[in-house]
Design a protein around this motif. Structure first.
Motif, PDB file in Angstrom:
ATOM      1  N   SER A  52       0.846  -1.184   0.000  1.00 15.27           N
ATOM      2  CA  SER A  52       0.000   0.000   0.000  1.00 15.27           C
ATOM      3  C   SER A  52       0.884   1.238   0.000  1.00 15.27           C
ATOM      4  O   SER A  52       1.465   1.592   1.031  1.00 15.27           O
ATOM      5  CB  SER A  52      -0.921   0.014   1.229  1.00 15.27           C
ATOM      6  OG  SER A  52      -1.602   1.253   1.303  1.00 15.27           O
ATOM      7  N   GLU A  53       0.976   1.853  -1.156  1.00 19.47           N
ATOM      8  CA  GLU A  53       1.765   3.078  -1.273  1.00 19.47           C
ATOM      9  C   GLU A  53       1.227   4.148  -0.316  1.00 19.47           C
ATOM     10  O   GLU A  53       1.996   4.842   0.339  1.00 19.47           O
ATOM     11  CB  GLU A  53       1.722   3.589  -2.718  1.00 19.47           C
ATOM     12  CG  GLU A  53       2.504   4.862  -2.949  1.00 19.47           C
ATOM     13  CD  GLU A  53       4.008   4.681  -2.846  1.00 19.47           C
ATOM     14  OE1 GLU A  53       4.699   5.685  -2.599  1.00 19.47           O
ATOM     15  OE2 GLU A  53       4.504   3.552  -3.008  1.00 19.47           O
ATOM     16  N   GLN A  54      -0.100   4.245  -0.217  1.00 19.19           N
ATOM     17  CA  GLN A  54      -0.701   5.261   0.648  1.00 19.19           C
ATOM     18  C   GLN A  54      -0.338   5.037   2.103  1.00 19.19           C
ATOM     19  O   GLN A  54      -0.001   5.982   2.823  1.00 19.19           O
ATOM     20  CB  GLN A  54      -2.234   5.282   0.499  1.00 19.19           C
ATOM     21  CG  GLN A  54      -2.707   5.726  -0.855  1.00 19.19           C
ATOM     22  CD  GLN A  54      -2.924   4.548  -1.812  1.00 19.19           C
ATOM     23  OE1 GLN A  54      -2.491   3.420  -1.560  1.00 19.19           O
ATOM     24  NE2 GLN A  54      -3.566   4.812  -2.929  1.00 19.19           N
ATOM     25  N   ARG A  60       3.398   5.863   2.718  1.00 22.94           N
ATOM     26  CA  ARG A  60       3.604   7.314   2.746  1.00 22.94           C
ATOM     27  C   ARG A  60       3.002   7.937   4.002  1.00 22.94           C
ATOM     28  O   ARG A  60       3.587   8.861   4.580  1.00 22.94           O
ATOM     29  CB  ARG A  60       3.024   7.949   1.485  1.00 22.94           C
ATOM     30  CG  ARG A  60       3.822   7.592   0.238  1.00 22.94           C
ATOM     31  CD  ARG A  60       3.165   8.123  -1.009  1.00 22.94           C
ATOM     32  NE  ARG A  60       3.137   9.586  -0.981  1.00 22.94           N
ATOM     33  CZ  ARG A  60       3.732  10.356  -1.868  1.00 22.94           C
ATOM     34  NH1 ARG A  60       4.389   9.820  -2.862  1.00 22.94           N
ATOM     35  NH2 ARG A  60       3.657  11.668  -1.774  1.00 22.94           N
ATOM     36  N   ALA A  61       1.858   7.436   4.428  1.00 26.29           N
ATOM     37  CA  ALA A  61       1.204   7.979   5.621  1.00 26.29           C
ATOM     38  C   ALA A  61       2.049   7.731   6.868  1.00 26.29           C
ATOM     39  O   ALA A  61       2.169   8.606   7.730  1.00 26.29           O
ATOM     40  CB  ALA A  61      -0.195   7.376   5.783  1.00 26.29           C
ATOM     41  N   VAL A  86      -1.591  14.115   5.746  1.00 26.71           N
ATOM     42  CA  VAL A  86      -1.456  12.954   6.614  1.00 26.71           C
ATOM     43  C   VAL A  86      -2.222  13.186   7.915  1.00 26.71           C
ATOM     44  O   VAL A  86      -2.120  14.243   8.529  1.00 26.71           O
ATOM     45  CB  VAL A  86       0.034  12.681   6.939  1.00 26.71           C
ATOM     46  CG1 VAL A  86       0.179  11.609   7.996  1.00 26.71           C
ATOM     47  CG2 VAL A  86       0.764  12.277   5.684  1.00 26.71           C
ATOM     48  N   TYR A 142      -2.393   2.565   9.808  1.00 28.35           N
ATOM     49  CA  TYR A 142      -1.411   2.459   8.726  1.00 28.35           C
ATOM     50  C   TYR A 142      -0.405   1.349   9.019  1.00 28.35           C
ATOM     51  O   TYR A 142      -0.017   0.601   8.120  1.00 28.35           O
ATOM     52  CB  TYR A 142      -0.655   3.775   8.527  1.00 28.35           C
ATOM     53  CG  TYR A 142      -1.509   5.001   8.304  1.00 28.35           C
ATOM     54  CD1 TYR A 142      -2.659   4.958   7.516  1.00 28.35           C
ATOM     55  CD2 TYR A 142      -1.161   6.217   8.879  1.00 28.35           C
ATOM     56  CE1 TYR A 142      -3.426   6.095   7.311  1.00 28.35           C
ATOM     57  CE2 TYR A 142      -1.933   7.358   8.681  1.00 28.35           C
ATOM     58  CZ  TYR A 142      -3.055   7.290   7.891  1.00 28.35           C
ATOM     59  OH  TYR A 142      -3.813   8.414   7.698  1.00 28.35           O
TER      60      TYR A 142
END
Length: 144
Positions: A7-9, A12-13, A90, A98
């Motif tokens: 999960s890229e999101q 990053r989060a 964020v 996350y």
């Protein structure tokens, strides 16, 4: 070639949370390691943050940029502008969610790798004792 889940999101989060909120550092460092970051750039940033943390220096935007620069990785991740983008939008209060997403994706990648190894080795390893082969595969999967 298999597409590995990630999960890229969420990656990053987590990184954005580390850079923006010092209260997220301990839970993130306790729960995650570099293998939980599939994206190479995100993994590089996490390693830099972990190096700073391991030296008992406050993990924040400035210290992580300094670490990336000192290890000649700053330009490779897209520079300071990329770190700025990580911080945009964020919600640091969701960092536990996350973390859980990253751990789930890591487990799925490990399971997929195990299944691929099992498939690749099937013909040569399954010619012997099938029960022993099944036990070995079961142990590998259970270890995930």
């Amino acid at each position: 070639m298999a597409e590995y889940p990630y999960s890229e999101q969420a990656e990053r989060a987590v990184l954005g949370s580390l850079l923006m909120n010092s209260e997220t550092i301990v839970p993130v460092m306790a729960a995650l390691d570099e293998d939980d970051f599939y994206n190479r750039i995100n993994r590089t940033i996490f390693v830099a943050a972990k190096n700073v943390y391991d030296r008992n220096i406050a993990v924040d935007f400035t210290t992580v940029i300094s670490e990336l620069d000192a290890t000649n990785n700053l330009e490779g991740i897209g520079g300071a502008m990329f770190l700025t983008e990580l911080c945009e939008g964020v919600v640091t209060s969701n960092v536990e969610d996350y973390i859980n997403v990253l751990k789930d994706k890591t487990n799925l990648r490990n399971l997929l790798a195990c299944l691929l190894r099992t498939t690749e080795n099937f013909n040569e390893e399954s010619s012997g004792d099938v029960g022993e082969y099944l036990n070995r595969v079961e142990k590998e999967i259970s270890a995930i």
